[in-house]
Design a protein around this motif. Structure first.
Motif, PDB file in Angstrom:
ATOM      1  N   UNK A  18      26.506  -3.300 -28.830  1.00  0.00           N
ATOM      2  CA  UNK A  18      26.368  -4.635 -28.264  1.00  0.00           C
ATOM      3  C   UNK A  18      24.917  -5.051 -28.423  1.00  0.00           C
ATOM      4  N   UNK A  19      24.662  -6.333 -28.415  1.00  0.00           N
ATOM      5  CA  UNK A  19      23.285  -6.806 -28.505  1.00  0.00           C
ATOM      6  C   UNK A  19      22.528  -6.389 -27.244  1.00  0.00           C
ATOM      7  N   UNK A  20      21.299  -5.931 -27.401  1.00  0.00           N
ATOM      8  CA  UNK A  20      20.469  -5.569 -26.257  1.00  0.00           C
ATOM      9  C   UNK A  20      19.983  -6.851 -25.582  1.00  0.00           C
ATOM     10  N   UNK A  21      20.567  -7.176 -24.448  1.00  0.00           N
ATOM     11  CA  UNK A  21      20.253  -8.411 -23.730  1.00  0.00           C
ATOM     12  C   UNK A  21      20.501  -8.176 -22.248  1.00  0.00           C
ATOM     13  N   UNK A  22      20.207  -9.166 -21.429  1.00  0.00           N
ATOM     14  CA  UNK A  22      20.381  -8.986 -19.989  1.00  0.00           C
ATOM     15  C   UNK A  22      21.820  -8.685 -19.616  1.00  0.00           C
ATOM     16  N   UNK A  23      22.784  -9.312 -20.280  1.00  0.00           N
ATOM     17  CA  UNK A  23      24.190  -9.090 -19.955  1.00  0.00           C
ATOM     18  C   UNK A  23      24.600  -7.647 -20.235  1.00  0.00           C
ATOM     19  N   UNK A  24      24.216  -7.105 -21.407  1.00  0.00           N
ATOM     20  CA  UNK A  24      24.600  -5.734 -21.733  1.00  0.00           C
ATOM     21  C   UNK A  24      23.844  -4.725 -20.864  1.00  0.00           C
ATOM     22  N   UNK A  25      22.591  -5.017 -20.537  1.00  0.00           N
ATOM     23  CA  UNK A  25      21.824  -4.126 -19.666  1.00  0.00           C
ATOM     24  C   UNK A  25      22.432  -4.089 -18.268  1.00  0.00           C
ATOM     25  N   UNK A  26      22.794  -5.250 -17.727  1.00  0.00           N
ATOM     26  CA  UNK A  26      23.418  -5.300 -16.404  1.00  0.00           C
ATOM     27  C   UNK A  26      24.735  -4.524 -16.404  1.00  0.00           C
ATOM     28  N   UNK A  27      25.504  -4.690 -17.470  1.00  0.00           N
ATOM     29  CA  UNK A  27      26.774  -3.960 -17.586  1.00  0.00           C
ATOM     30  C   UNK A  27      26.526  -2.456 -17.558  1.00  0.00           C
ATOM     31  N   UNK A  28      25.525  -1.997 -18.317  1.00  0.00           N
ATOM     32  CA  UNK A  28      25.230  -0.567 -18.383  1.00  0.00           C
ATOM     33  C   UNK A  28      24.695  -0.044 -17.057  1.00  0.00           C
ATOM     34  N   UNK A  29      23.734  -0.743 -16.484  1.00  0.00           N
ATOM     35  CA  UNK A  29      23.076  -0.229 -15.279  1.00  0.00           C
ATOM     36  C   UNK A  29      24.025  -0.189 -14.090  1.00  0.00           C
ATOM     37  N   UNK A  30      24.779  -1.237 -13.860  1.00  0.00           N
ATOM     38  CA  UNK A  30      25.624  -1.271 -12.676  1.00  0.00           C
ATOM     39  C   UNK A  30      26.894  -0.452 -12.833  1.00  0.00           C
ATOM     40  N   UNK A  31      27.306  -0.187 -14.058  1.00  0.00           N
ATOM     41  CA  UNK A  31      28.435   0.719 -14.263  1.00  0.00           C
ATOM     42  C   UNK A  31      28.007   2.176 -14.130  1.00  0.00           C
ATOM     43  N   UNK A  32      26.774   2.487 -14.584  1.00  0.00           N
ATOM     44  CA  UNK A  32      26.259   3.863 -14.547  1.00  0.00           C
ATOM     45  C   UNK A  32      24.816   3.825 -14.042  1.00  0.00           C
ATOM     46  N   UNK A  33      24.587   3.561 -12.745  1.00  0.00           N
ATOM     47  CA  UNK A  33      23.225   3.324 -12.243  1.00  0.00           C
ATOM     48  C   UNK A  33      22.289   4.525 -12.335  1.00  0.00           C
ATOM     49  N   UNK A  34      22.818   5.728 -12.380  1.00  0.00           N
ATOM     50  CA  UNK A  34      21.967   6.924 -12.446  1.00  0.00           C
ATOM     51  C   UNK A  34      22.311   7.771 -13.674  1.00  0.00           C
ATOM     52  N   UNK A  35      22.574   7.120 -14.790  1.00  0.00           N
ATOM     53  CA  UNK A  35      23.084   7.843 -15.945  1.00  0.00           C
ATOM     54  C   UNK A  35      22.157   8.955 -16.410  1.00  0.00           C
ATOM     55  N   UNK A  36      20.877   8.672 -16.597  1.00  0.00           N
ATOM     56  CA  UNK A  36      19.994   9.701 -17.152  1.00  0.00           C
ATOM     57  C   UNK A  36      19.747  10.840 -16.167  1.00  0.00           C
ATOM     58  N   UNK A  37      19.778  10.556 -14.861  1.00  0.00           N
ATOM     59  CA  UNK A  37      19.707  11.636 -13.881  1.00  0.00           C
ATOM     60  C   UNK A  37      20.969  12.499 -14.001  1.00  0.00           C
ATOM     61  N   UNK A  38      22.091  11.829 -14.267  1.00  0.00           N
ATOM     62  CA  UNK A  38      23.347  12.539 -14.412  1.00  0.00           C
ATOM     63  C   UNK A  38      23.383  13.452 -15.615  1.00  0.00           C
ATOM     64  N   UNK A  39      22.650  13.118 -16.677  1.00  0.00           N
ATOM     65  CA  UNK A  39      22.611  13.970 -17.868  1.00  0.00           C
ATOM     66  C   UNK A  39      22.097  15.357 -17.505  1.00  0.00           C
ATOM     67  N   UNK A  40      20.985  15.421 -16.789  1.00  0.00           N
ATOM     68  CA  UNK A  40      20.410  16.712 -16.399  1.00  0.00           C
ATOM     69  C   UNK A  40      21.323  17.425 -15.407  1.00  0.00           C
TER      70      UNK A  40
END
Length: 261
Positions: A209-231
């Motif tokens: 998807x294009x890197x924009x506010x809409x795609x960022x909001x979708x990513x962050x609010x669906x997975x708010x702690x994603x990178x913490x979750x990786x570890x």
């Protein structure tokens, strides 16, 4: 394998999969997302959005110092490395695939630098592999010619990643990129073979998807702690293997040579 028609930053939504064959079978999959950035076209520019930033804190952010040598401009660093390794014709776009920082934090188990020729053909792939001990190693996948979409690339394993795997055998890589309707799909697959055959299957897939506010909001609010979750997931899966009495191997000294093939 060709880069997209428009060299614009992407946020890809997809899945990470992992399957261990033996001595105790173990498999998992989880939703994820990652950045794909056209490093040569992007230059020193930021992103045209409010919720994602370059080199400063935001919901999602990309810091140049997290990649390359942490000092030189990214394009200068990758061009110099390729030239030193005998790859002199990767003068087209270079796409970096990596996880962003989320609320200032990121851990990238592996990042990929897709290095293209001026005619758009994929020329080489640099894999930046990191372990949880703060060490990293680069595997350069270079056939000496253009790399066909989905073709198999190999590298001998020399770097310690998991305490449940010896440093032996090698990796088999496949990278695929395909347009389906209005969407672009990407897949990075890594299979690890030891002395007894196939041991691990891993893959990272996504739809761009294009890197924009809409795609960022979708990513962050669906997975708010994603990178913490990786570890967290890395340590959880390690605990599961330990409880199943999978053999444990102590961490050896890292290889002296930072780049291998």
């Amino acid at each position: 394998m060709r880069p997209p028609d428009v060299s614009a930053p992407q946020l890809c939504f997809g899945q990470v999969r992992h399957r261990r064959m033996r001595p105790s079978a173990n498999a998992f999959a989880y939703a994820s997302y990652y950045l794909r950035l056209p490093i040569r076209s992007l230059g020193s520019q930021g992103f045209n959005a409010h919720l994602v930033s370059r080199n400063r804190f935001n919901l999602l952010s990309f810091f140049d110092a997290d990649h390359g040598d942490g000092q030189r401009p990214l394009i200068e660093w990758i061009d110099t490395l390729l030239e030193a390794e005998g790859v002199s014709d990767a003068d087209g776009e270079i796409w970096l695939q990596a996880m962003p920082r989320v609320l200032g934090y990121a851990f990238n188990p592996v990042s990929f630098w897709f290095c293209h020729r001026a005619d758009g053909a994929l020329r080489a792939v640099l894999c930046d592999v990191r372990n949880t001990f703060g060490e990293r190693h680069f595997y350069l996948l270079d056939t000496g010619a253009a790399i066909a979409n989905g073709s198999e690339l190999r590298a001998r394993k020399v770097f310690h990643v998991s305490p449940f795997c010896r440093i032996e055998g090698g990796y088999r890589f496949r990278f695929m990129r395909a347009a389906r309707g209005q969407s672009e799909h990407t897949l990075a697959r890594i299979d690890y073979h030891d002395a007894d055959g196939l041991l691990l299957e891993t893959s990272v897939s996504g739809v761009a998807a294009r890197l924009c506010d809409a795609s960022v909001a979708r990513a962050f609010f669906a997975f708010p702690l994603m990178t913490f979750g990786v570890v967290a997931r890395i340590h959880w899966q390690a605990l599961r293997l330990w409880l199943r009495r999978v053999p444990f191997y102590s961490k050896p000294a890292p290889p002296e040579q930072k780049v291998s093939r």
